[in-house]
Design an enzyme around this catalytic site. Structure first.
Site: not given
Ligand code: BDP
Length: 594
Positions: A162, A415, A470, A506
């Protein structure tokens, strides 16, 4: 691999500036031998820079294939007796280099340096022509992987990560001299014994039998604190000033090659921060003390220049992180410029250092970035050839960064698929090799949401659990209450199942700067703020969580797509580095004085 340096016995000449440049989608230059003469129909291109956004033309931005760069350099006439080396700090993603008519180097991998001894191909005092063909294609065999598709508009690059596939010469190019006999590598491993520090050093050299290695360790004031003889040994420093988070104290280890008559033949200066790192149960210890990571996953990314290293941007980013009270970051998703790690060393910023192995997951990314469903690990997709490239990427990362005290943890992939027997088979040798190369640092990889606690088959190979989650964004969108419960449940399962420290590498929400809402509305500044606060409440309830790194420090460019609006907007800062509202909340959490 040693960085070029100006010392009593060495000199550097920087080749940055405007180079002749030309795209070559058909690959005509390799058969026509474009290195033999001036590049035909060239335009000017800055080095360092990604070429993609310099020219307002989609053909340039979306170019797939070869790009040629050429310059001339006058070799200093004082280098007549010296060995002359040409070094590229990076060329994304691979390059072939010629000096005048001779090929001198080939390199695979866009984020690690390579060099060539060009002494035999240049004449001190005269000009030499340097030509480089940089290629940006991503395939099943490259790190990161990708796939090229034929379309009516020509070849199109697909990839499974991404961020935008910027390419070109992103970092400095150097011509430098060393004496013929020279120090070729240094490894320094530090330890602590009460108030004393130890520095175990190994110096590799290309030298004559009557030349010996002599090392001198000096403190920051230049006072000699220890000396040693021979290519390997251990130095001891009483009352050592430790390198610690927030205190980037560095010693200078000078490795000299000395002739039998006492003449110093070569001298190289290696910075050394005396510190220890270890994992103890669910604690991450630096100098024996529990450390809690605060900070970000970042990107090397900015308008116009793309992925080019830029000192102004680098210092600004570090100053913003300090303003927030962040103590660490991850080099997501590739090794950053060495200038960045040097800065982190000097300023006591803690780094999780990552390879460019991102997008090794067709279960996740295949559905988002591609129209066809494929199996991740197979002979037709990601197989042994990718594993070989990945191994080499790990070797080059560790060889380059092993002496940085700021680097406390290696991340060998971001990931990847990790819930299948094939993934375990793929990763076992990678972990083994990384451990062999650096037994002194904890090792891990970043786990994806599709392979949660109990399903991941790779995490037990790692010392630390690094997870990207997330909840509240890709799942439970707009519902922070459910997200909170699910996040807590999963983190507790990791803590109980693995008994290792957990770093949330993240978490975050896309946020359009200036969009406001009184209710929980995804994309608004308030939603980002409330989502981050929710994660922080959960982290504070779970002892095994030893770090929080928000995705992302700043908004960044991605490939165009229906789920990205002018790039990824999860930054706490915009791409121009203006704060979103949550920056001020973070500053209160992380910077206790604010
Ligand atoms: C994760 C990835 C990252 C993406 C992020 C996203 O590690 O590179 O930019 O999600 O979706 O899966 O913002």
């Amino acid at each position: 691999m040693l960085r070029p340096q100006d010392t009593a016995t060495r000199e550097r000449k920087n080749l940055n500036g405007l180079w002749a440049f030309r795209l070559d989608a058909e690959g005509a230059g390799r058969s026509a031998g474009w290195w033999r003469d001036g590049l035909p129909a060239a335009r000017e291109m800055p080095v360092p820079a990604s070429y993609n956004d310099i020219v307002p033309d989609l053909e340039v931005r979306d170019h797939v294939g070869d790009a040629w760069y050429q310059t001339t350099v006058r070799v200093p006439k004082g280098w007549a007796e010296e060995r002359v080396v040409l070094r590229f700090d990076s060329a994304t993603h691979r390059a072939v280099v010629w000096v005048n008519d001779t090929e001198v180097a080939r390199h695979e991998g866009g984020y690690t340096p390579f060099e060539a001894d060009v002494t035999a191909h240049v004449t001190p005092g005269e000009q030499a022509r340097v030509t480089v063909v940089v290629n940006n294609e991503l395939t099943w065999e490259t790190v990161p992987p990708g796939r090229i598709e034929d379309t009516p508009r020509g070849r199109k690059q697909k990839y499974y990560h991404d961020f935008f596939n910027y390419a070109g010469l992103h970092r400095s190019v150097w011509l430098y001299s060393t004496p013929a006999a020279h120090v070729s590598d240094i490894t320094a491993v530090t330890g602590l014994e009460g108030a004393a520090g130890t520095v175990h050093y190994t110096v590799a050299s290309e030298s004559a039998a009557d030349q010996a290695v002599r090392v001198t360790l000096r403190d920051a004031e230049g006072v000699t604190v220890a000396e040693g003889e021979g290519a390997e040994g251990t130095l001891r420093v009483e009352d050592v000033h430790r390198w610690a988070p927030g205190d980037g104290y560095l010693y200078d280890l000078e490795a000299a090659l000395v002739a039998s008559d006492g003449t110093v033949v070569d001298s190289y200066h290696q910075s050394v921060g005396v510190r220890t790192v270890e994992v103890d149960g669910t604690r991450f210890l630096i100098n024996g003390e529990p450390f809690y990571f605060t900070g970000f996953g970042k990107h090397e990314d900015a308008a116009i220049r793309g992925k080019a290293h830029d000192d102004a941007l680098m210092v600004h980013d570090f100053e913003l992180m300090e303003w927030l009270g962040a103590n660490s970051f991850r080099t997501s998703h590739y090794p950053y410029a060495e200038e960045v790690l040097d800065y982190a060393d000097r300023h006591g910023v803690v780094v999780i250092d990552e390879t460019a192995a991102v997008g090794i997951n067709l279960g996740l990314a295949g559905g988002i970035f591609d129209d066809v469903k494929r199996v991740t690990f197979s002979d037709e997709t990601m197989g042994e050839p990718l594993q070989r490239t990945h191994l080499q990427a790990i070797r080059e990362l560790i060889a380059r960064d092993k002496n940085h005290p700021s680097v406390v943890l290696w991340s060998i992939a971001n990931e990847p698929e990790s819930d299948t027997p094939e993934s375990r088979k793929y990763f076992e040798p990678l972990f083994a090799e990384a451990r062999r190369l650096d037994p002194t640092r904890p090792l891990g990889f970043v786990n994806v949401m599709l392979a949660p606690a109990g399903k991941c088959l790779v995490s037990d190979l790692a010392d630390v659990v690094m997870v990207n989650r997330y909840y509240g964004w890709y799942v439970n969108t707009g519902d922070l209450e459910t997200a909170e419960a699910e996040l807590e449940k999963e983190l507790r399962a990791w803590a109980e199942g693995q008994g290792k420290p957990i770093i949330m590498t993240e978490y975050g929400a896309d946020t359009v700067s200036g969009l406001h809402s009184v209710v929980d509305m995804p994309w608004s500044e308030e939603y980002q703020d409330r989502l981050l606060a929710m994660y922080h409440r959960v982290f504070d309830r779970i002892d095994a969580v030893v770090g929080e790194q928000i995705w992302n420090f700043a908004d960044f460019a991605t490939s165009p797509g229906i789920f990205r609006v002018d790039g990824n907007k999860k930054g706490v800062f915009t791409r121009e580095r203006r704060p979103k509202g949550t920056a001020f909340t973070l500053r209160r959490r992380w910077n206790k004085d604010a």
